[in-house]
Write an enzyme that holds these catalytic residues in place. Sequence first.
Site, PDB file in Angstrom:
ATOM      1  N   GLU A  12      -4.243  -9.352   3.656  1.00  0.00           N
ATOM      2  CA  GLU A  12      -4.979  -8.976   4.863  1.00  0.00           C
ATOM      3  C   GLU A  12      -6.261  -9.772   5.069  1.00  0.00           C
ATOM      4  OE1 GLU A  12      -2.824  -5.049   3.827  1.00  0.00           O
ATOM      5  OE2 GLU A  12      -3.587  -6.815   2.778  1.00  0.00           O
ATOM      6  N   GLU A  41       0.826  -1.207   0.000  1.00  0.00           N
ATOM      7  CA  GLU A  41       0.000   0.000   0.000  1.00  0.00           C
ATOM      8  C   GLU A  41       0.859   1.255   0.000  1.00  0.00           C
ATOM      9  OE1 GLU A  41      -4.030  -0.370   2.095  1.00  0.00           O
ATOM     10  OE2 GLU A  41      -2.694  -1.586   3.340  1.00  0.00           O
TER      11      GLU A  41
END
Length: 252
Positions: free
Chosen positions: A134, A114
């Site tokens: 995740e 990210e």
Amino acid sequence: MSGESGLEAVFENGVAKLMIARERRRNALDDATMEALRDALIRAKREGIGAIVLCGEGTKAFCAGSDLKEMAEQSYDERLMHTELGQEIGDLIEAHPAVVIAAIEGYCLGGGLEIASACDYRIAGRSAVLGLPEVAINALPSWGGTVRIPRIVGLGRARELVIFGRMLSGVEAEQWGLVARAVDDGAAVNEAMELARQIASGHDRRTVSIAKHLLSFGYGIPARSGRHLEYLADMNQLGSHAVEQGVAKYKS
């Protein structure tokens, strides 16, 4: 909540090298390291740095994301503050007046990917592993990944990464457009540093900053509004010394 920082920052000749130095933890990000990274980005902005290289210590990992060992001991409020830090860092990178280059070796997972997605340019070793795992641990990519990564690779491929946990090699990431270049393993940092030096010595920082803002904040708005932002930027830019320097060599 925060202990000793795991960030090494070197500022030299208009270039900042920011290295996540937690190799034994696959350069996972604890709060102390994230705070240090945020502060280093702010320092680079204040000191007029022209290009930044973000990398991880060693060749086994760029960044494996959040430090889950630390997270397991945190309260709800501390975890939420961790998310806020991640978002703040991504926003700082995206709007930074310097060009920010991610040099990716080894694992680039979760929050690591990210943060890399907020950078202007990504170079990866061919055997690097990029992904967003995740959801597999019932967490979410919440540092801007669900916004930035679809803009880079398209919504369909972003679904593969986010929902299905697809992992990409550096070569596959280049094919997807997730990284700009896949290079020999171990060469990403040197390649990124060479590019950073070229940019810092050959580009006007203010011009680069305006161009970054047009790209980041003009994306997704109506086309006419985006063109108006460009026009307003040109009202400021065309009378600048930088433009005079840029066109001087074409005078007869």
